[in-house]
Enzyme design. Structure first.
Site, PDB file in Angstrom:
ATOM      1  N   ILE A  10       0.836  -1.224   0.000  1.00  0.00           N
ATOM      2  CA  ILE A  10       0.000   0.000   0.000  1.00  0.00           C
ATOM      3  C   ILE A  10       0.863   1.264   0.000  1.00  0.00           C
ATOM      4  N   THR A  11       2.073   1.198   0.574  1.00  0.00           N
ATOM      5  CA  THR A  11       2.911   2.400   0.659  1.00  0.00           C
ATOM      6  C   THR A  11       3.703   2.660  -0.621  1.00  0.00           C
ATOM      7  N   ASP A  14       1.879   2.104  -6.715  1.00  0.00           N
ATOM      8  CA  ASP A  14       0.578   1.592  -7.163  1.00  0.00           C
ATOM      9  C   ASP A  14      -0.418   1.500  -6.013  1.00  0.00           C
ATOM     10  N   ALA A  81       6.379  -6.102  -2.787  1.00  0.00           N
ATOM     11  CA  ALA A  81       7.525  -6.787  -3.417  1.00  0.00           C
ATOM     12  C   ALA A  81       8.783  -5.960  -3.213  1.00  0.00           C
ATOM     13  N   SER A  83      10.843  -4.428  -5.594  1.00  0.00           N
ATOM     14  CA  SER A  83      10.460  -4.204  -6.987  1.00  0.00           C
ATOM     15  C   SER A  83      11.546  -3.533  -7.823  1.00  0.00           C
ATOM     16  N   SER A 124       4.888  -9.012 -13.838  1.00  0.00           N
ATOM     17  CA  SER A 124       5.680  -7.951 -14.482  1.00  0.00           C
ATOM     18  C   SER A 124       6.174  -8.343 -15.869  1.00  0.00           C
ATOM     19  N   GLU A 126       8.929  -7.679 -16.801  1.00  0.00           N
ATOM     20  CA  GLU A 126      10.332  -8.071 -16.597  1.00  0.00           C
ATOM     21  C   GLU A 126      10.483  -9.592 -16.771  1.00  0.00           C
ATOM     22  N   TYR A 148      14.894 -10.435  -9.789  1.00  0.00           N
ATOM     23  CA  TYR A 148      13.519  -9.917  -9.682  1.00  0.00           C
ATOM     24  C   TYR A 148      12.617 -10.591 -10.718  1.00  0.00           C
ATOM     25  N   LYS A 152       9.410 -12.979 -10.012  1.00  0.00           N
ATOM     26  CA  LYS A 152       8.074 -12.648 -10.526  1.00  0.00           C
ATOM     27  C   LYS A 152       7.523 -13.800 -11.372  1.00  0.00           C
ATOM     28  N   ARG A 183       6.233   7.846  -8.343  1.00  0.00           N
ATOM     29  CA  ARG A 183       7.238   6.818  -8.598  1.00  0.00           C
ATOM     30  C   ARG A 183       8.456   7.048  -7.701  1.00  0.00           C
TER      31      ARG A 183
HETATM   32  P1  NAP Z   1       6.981  -0.003  -5.062  1.00  0.00           P
HETATM   33  O1  NAP Z   1       6.639   1.448  -5.173  1.00  0.00           O
HETATM   34  O2  NAP Z   1       8.397  -0.418  -5.058  1.00  0.00           O
HETATM   35  O3  NAP Z   1       6.258  -0.577  -3.744  1.00  0.00           O
HETATM   36  C1  NAP Z   1       6.599  -1.815  -3.223  1.00  0.00           C
HETATM   37  C2  NAP Z   1       5.768  -2.056  -1.971  1.00  0.00           C
HETATM   38  O4  NAP Z   1       6.099  -3.361  -1.445  1.00  0.00           O
HETATM   39  C3  NAP Z   1       6.013  -1.052  -0.832  1.00  0.00           C
HETATM   40  O5  NAP Z   1       4.778  -0.676  -0.292  1.00  0.00           O
HETATM   41  C4  NAP Z   1       6.808  -1.865   0.188  1.00  0.00           C
HETATM   42  O6  NAP Z   1       6.538  -1.476   1.519  1.00  0.00           O
HETATM   43  C5  NAP Z   1       6.193  -3.249  -0.042  1.00  0.00           C
HETATM   44  N1  NAP Z   1       7.000  -4.337   0.496  1.00  0.00           N
HETATM   45  C6  NAP Z   1       8.317  -4.575   0.331  1.00  0.00           C
HETATM   46  N2  NAP Z   1       8.702  -5.653   1.029  1.00  0.00           N
HETATM   47  C7  NAP Z   1       7.593  -6.117   1.661  1.00  0.00           C
HETATM   48  C8  NAP Z   1       7.345  -7.194   2.562  1.00  0.00           C
HETATM   49  N3  NAP Z   1       8.312  -8.016   2.947  1.00  0.00           N
HETATM   50  N4  NAP Z   1       6.074  -7.382   3.018  1.00  0.00           N
HETATM   51  C9  NAP Z   1       5.075  -6.532   2.651  1.00  0.00           C
HETATM   52  N5  NAP Z   1       5.257  -5.493   1.811  1.00  0.00           N
HETATM   53  C10 NAP Z   1       6.493  -5.284   1.322  1.00  0.00           C
HETATM   54  O7  NAP Z   1       6.267  -0.810  -6.253  1.00  0.00           O
HETATM   55  P2  NAP Z   1       5.142  -0.328  -7.308  1.00  0.00           P
HETATM   56  O8  NAP Z   1       5.802   0.361  -8.434  1.00  0.00           O
HETATM   57  O9  NAP Z   1       4.035   0.308  -6.578  1.00  0.00           O
HETATM   58  O10 NAP Z   1       4.682  -1.753  -7.873  1.00  0.00           O
HETATM   59  C11 NAP Z   1       3.666  -2.501  -7.217  1.00  0.00           C
HETATM   60  C12 NAP Z   1       3.839  -3.968  -7.583  1.00  0.00           C
HETATM   61  O11 NAP Z   1       3.726  -4.119  -8.998  1.00  0.00           O
HETATM   62  C13 NAP Z   1       5.173  -4.564  -7.209  1.00  0.00           C
HETATM   63  O12 NAP Z   1       4.947  -5.920  -6.862  1.00  0.00           O
HETATM   64  C14 NAP Z   1       5.982  -4.496  -8.492  1.00  0.00           C
HETATM   65  O13 NAP Z   1       6.970  -5.498  -8.507  1.00  0.00           O
HETATM   66  C15 NAP Z   1       4.888  -4.741  -9.513  1.00  0.00           C
HETATM   67  N6  NAP Z   1       5.111  -4.154 -10.832  1.00  0.00           N
HETATM   68  C16 NAP Z   1       5.382  -2.824 -10.939  1.00  0.00           C
HETATM   69  C17 NAP Z   1       5.529  -2.270 -12.202  1.00  0.00           C
HETATM   70  C18 NAP Z   1       5.807  -0.800 -12.366  1.00  0.00           C
HETATM   71  O14 NAP Z   1       6.205  -0.404 -13.474  1.00  0.00           O
HETATM   72  N7  NAP Z   1       5.590   0.020 -11.341  1.00  0.00           N
HETATM   73  C19 NAP Z   1       5.383  -3.078 -13.349  1.00  0.00           C
HETATM   74  C20 NAP Z   1       5.084  -4.420 -13.189  1.00  0.00           C
HETATM   75  C21 NAP Z   1       4.925  -4.960 -11.919  1.00  0.00           C
HETATM   76  P3  NAP Z   1       7.549  -0.572   2.444  1.00  0.00           P
HETATM   77  O15 NAP Z   1       6.946   0.800   2.489  1.00  0.00           O
HETATM   78  O16 NAP Z   1       7.465  -1.243   3.769  1.00  0.00           O
HETATM   79  O17 NAP Z   1       8.905  -0.618   1.822  1.00  0.00           O
HETATM   80  O1  G4F Z   2      13.255   2.400 -14.204  1.00  0.00           O
HETATM   81  P1  G4F Z   2      13.921   1.092 -14.135  1.00  0.00           P
HETATM   82  O2  G4F Z   2      14.721   0.797 -12.926  1.00  0.00           O
HETATM   83  O3  G4F Z   2      12.769   0.009 -14.388  1.00  0.00           O
HETATM   84  P2  G4F Z   2      12.817  -1.538 -14.833  1.00  0.00           P
HETATM   85  O4  G4F Z   2      14.127  -2.152 -14.564  1.00  0.00           O
HETATM   86  O5  G4F Z   2      12.276  -1.621 -16.216  1.00  0.00           O
HETATM   87  O6  G4F Z   2      11.777  -2.177 -13.800  1.00  0.00           O
HETATM   88  C1  G4F Z   2      10.529  -1.549 -13.541  1.00  0.00           C
HETATM   89  O7  G4F Z   2       9.578  -2.027 -14.461  1.00  0.00           O
HETATM   90  C2  G4F Z   2       9.281  -3.435 -14.342  1.00  0.00           C
HETATM   91  C3  G4F Z   2       8.270  -3.779 -15.440  1.00  0.00           C
HETATM   92  O8  G4F Z   2       8.957  -4.246 -16.578  1.00  0.00           O
HETATM   93  C4  G4F Z   2       8.746  -3.675 -12.964  1.00  0.00           C
HETATM   94  F1  G4F Z   2       8.342  -4.974 -12.828  1.00  0.00           F
HETATM   95  C5  G4F Z   2       9.797  -3.320 -11.923  1.00  0.00           C
HETATM   96  O9  G4F Z   2       9.266  -3.521 -10.620  1.00  0.00           O
HETATM   97  C6  G4F Z   2      10.143  -1.843 -12.087  1.00  0.00           C
HETATM   98  O10 G4F Z   2       9.012  -1.085 -11.732  1.00  0.00           O
HETATM   99  O11 G4F Z   2      14.885   0.921 -15.403  1.00  0.00           O
HETATM  100  C7  G4F Z   2      14.416   1.081 -16.718  1.00  0.00           C
HETATM  101  C8  G4F Z   2      15.591   1.042 -17.690  1.00  0.00           C
HETATM  102  C9  G4F Z   2      16.521  -0.150 -17.486  1.00  0.00           C
HETATM  103  O12 G4F Z   2      16.879  -0.670 -18.743  1.00  0.00           O
HETATM  104  C10 G4F Z   2      17.746   0.446 -16.806  1.00  0.00           C
HETATM  105  O13 G4F Z   2      18.962  -0.252 -17.073  1.00  0.00           O
HETATM  106  O14 G4F Z   2      16.397   2.199 -17.466  1.00  0.00           O
HETATM  107  C11 G4F Z   2      17.756   1.810 -17.457  1.00  0.00           C
HETATM  108  N1  G4F Z   2      18.545   2.800 -16.704  1.00  0.00           N
HETATM  109  C12 G4F Z   2      19.540   3.553 -17.223  1.00  0.00           C
HETATM  110  N2  G4F Z   2      20.070   4.315 -16.261  1.00  0.00           N
HETATM  111  C13 G4F Z   2      18.424   3.089 -15.404  1.00  0.00           C
HETATM  112  C14 G4F Z   2      19.394   4.057 -15.112  1.00  0.00           C
HETATM  113  N3  G4F Z   2      17.565   2.629 -14.462  1.00  0.00           N
HETATM  114  C15 G4F Z   2      17.673   3.152 -13.218  1.00  0.00           C
HETATM  115  N4  G4F Z   2      16.808   2.731 -12.277  1.00  0.00           N
HETATM  116  N5  G4F Z   2      18.630   4.084 -12.884  1.00  0.00           N
HETATM  117  C16 G4F Z   2      19.507   4.572 -13.799  1.00  0.00           C
HETATM  118  O15 G4F Z   2      20.351   5.394 -13.495  1.00  0.00           O
END
Ligand code: NAP
Ligand code: G4F
Length: 329
Positions: A10-11, A14, A81, A83, A124, A126, A148, A152, A183
């Site tokens: 929740i924190t 998403d 997760a 993440s 994901s 990923e 990761y 997933k 984000r």
């Molecule tokens: P996020 O901002 O990184 O949030 C992750 C959440 O997981 C936080 O609330 C964190 O809580 C919680 N968490 C971590 N470890 C935990 C544990 N041991 N038990 C319970 N909660 C825990 O992620 P998001 O971007 O909102 O993404 C939400 C979900 O969608 C994730 O599962 C991510 O992998 C998946 N996803 C995201 C994307 C994307 O592009 N955003 C795409 C595909 C899938 P704390 O506050 O305690 O750290």
């Molecule tokens: O923003 P990123 O860290 O996202 P990434 O690795 O695509 O993962 C995110 O999307 C996934 C869905 O496909 C989720 F499941 C996952 O939880 C997360 O939300 O990196 C995006 C791209 C990568 O190719 C990375 O190598 O950006 C490239 N990049 C280049 N410079 C960087 C940086 N990424 C980060 N985080 N920081 C950099 O300085």
């Protein structure tokens, strides 16, 4: 008729968008929060008034059972997760435990407490990793490239397995990257928009990035949480790809974000090998035909508007921080 929902994660980004969406539909929403005195609770309370809190951790089976027994939800959304892909290379075991096995723990808790609870798993893109076809859909084989992505993939298959083995209503949403002003700063989009704002205001001069050639299918988080909810309202559980169908490089993201504040990205972006990954996912682009046709889901914010929204929000936040700093000096 809206019921009761429990959200893990929740924190996170998403979590707050999903909670706001469910609250607006009339749900009673519980948020599972880990740790003692989690500093993000205040932020979530402000964004989502009406949330009720439960303690629990995806690493701790009995806390999940207790949370479900307390709130007796109709729907569980498992967003919790580790993440951040880069971190997963450094904490592979922790990532496997939380992002992978954590899914089994919550599914087991549901099976024990009430197997009729509908379950959403945050899978994901990923998982597609070194992609086998383009664009990627629900039938595209997985080839994860990070701990990761591997975790997933496990979470996805165990979600499908509980559906097939126990007849539970479990859905896996295979979501491509989605972003927003909420984000985390560790992800590349927000890192760039935050830096563009600070550079524009003269606070910083440069930003260091890793691989700027990689390409992602970036959408808006506020649109994507609606797909999560829709999946749990169908007659039968299923898996869905959620994506925009368009891909852009990190380089293009930089170009647009800096142009938005009247700067040339090439004057400010430097590359730093510290941000390269042991294995990279080069290009992702999703085919969300099934989500569009079966769920009636659609994107409302396109890439240009997403970048503008994020840069605008970071400019405002940095200006506010400057004003407060000046006032307290
Ligand atoms: P996020 O901002 O990184 O949030 C992750 C959440 O997981 C936080 O609330 C964190 O809580 C919680 N968490 C971590 N470890 C935990 C544990 N041991 N038990 C319970 N909660 C825990 O992620 P998001 O971007 O909102 O993404 C939400 C979900 O969608 C994730 O599962 C991510 O992998 C998946 N996803 C995201 C994307 C994307 O592009 N955003 C795409 C595909 C899938 P704390 O506050 O305690 O750290
Ligand atoms: O923003 P990123 O860290 O996202 P990434 O690795 O695509 O993962 C995110 O999307 C996934 C869905 O496909 C989720 F499941 C996952 O939880 C997360 O939300 O990196 C995006 C791209 C990568 O190719 C990375 O190598 O950006 C490239 N990049 C280049 N410079 C960087 C940086 N990424 C980060 N985080 N920081 C950099 O300085």
């Amino acid at each position: 008729m809206p019921g009761t929902a429990l959200i893990t994660g929740i924190t996170g980004q998403d979590g707050t968008y999903l909670a706001q969406h469910l609250l607006s539909l009339g749900y009673q929403v519980y948020g599972l929060v880990r740790g003692q005195n989690n500093p993000k609770i205040g932020m979530v309370d402000q964004l989502c008034p009406g949330i009720e809190w439960l303690e629990g951790d995806l690493l701790d089976q009995s806390s999940l059972i207790a949370a479900l027994e307390t709130c007796q939800p109709d729907e569980v959304y498992n967003l919790g997760a580790i993440s951040f892909v880069a971190l997963s290379f450094k904490q592979a075991i922790n990532t496997g435990e939380t992002t992978g096995l954590g899914v089994t723990r919550i599914l087991e808790a549901i099976r024990v407490v009430n197997p009729k609870i509908r379950f959403y798993q945050a899978s994901s893109s990923e998982m597609f990793g070194k992609v086998r076809e383009t664009p990627q859909n629900e039938l595209t084989p997985f080839h994860p490239r990070s701990p990761y992505g591997v975790a997933k993939a496990y979470g996805h298959y165990i979600t499908v397995n509980y559906r097939e083995s126990f007849g539970m209503f479990t859905c896996s949403g295979i979501l491509f990257n989605h972003e927003s002003p909420r984000r985390g700063l560790e992800f590349v989009t927000r890192k760039i928009t935050h830096a563009a704002a600070r550079i524009k205001l003269g606070i910083d001069q440069t930003i260091a990035l890793g691989n700027i050639d990689s390409k992602r299918d970036w959408g808006f988080a506020g649109d994507y949480v609606k797909a999560m909810h829709l999946m749990l309202q169908q007659e039968a559980p299923d898996d869905y790809v959620v994506a925009t169908g368009h891909t852009h490089s990190v380089r293009e993201f930089c170009e647009l974000a800096f142009a938005h504040v009247g700067l040339d990205w090439q004057d400010h972006v430097v590359t730093d090998p510290r941000f390269l990954r042991p294995a990279e996912v080069d290009v992702l682009v999703g085919d969300a035909t099934k989500a569009r046709t079966k769920l009636g889901w659609k994107t409302e914010v396109d890439f240009g508007h997403l970048v503008a929204m994020m840069v605008g929000s970071d400019m405002e936040a940095q200006r506010t921080a400057q004003r407060i700093g000046a006032a307290t000096r």
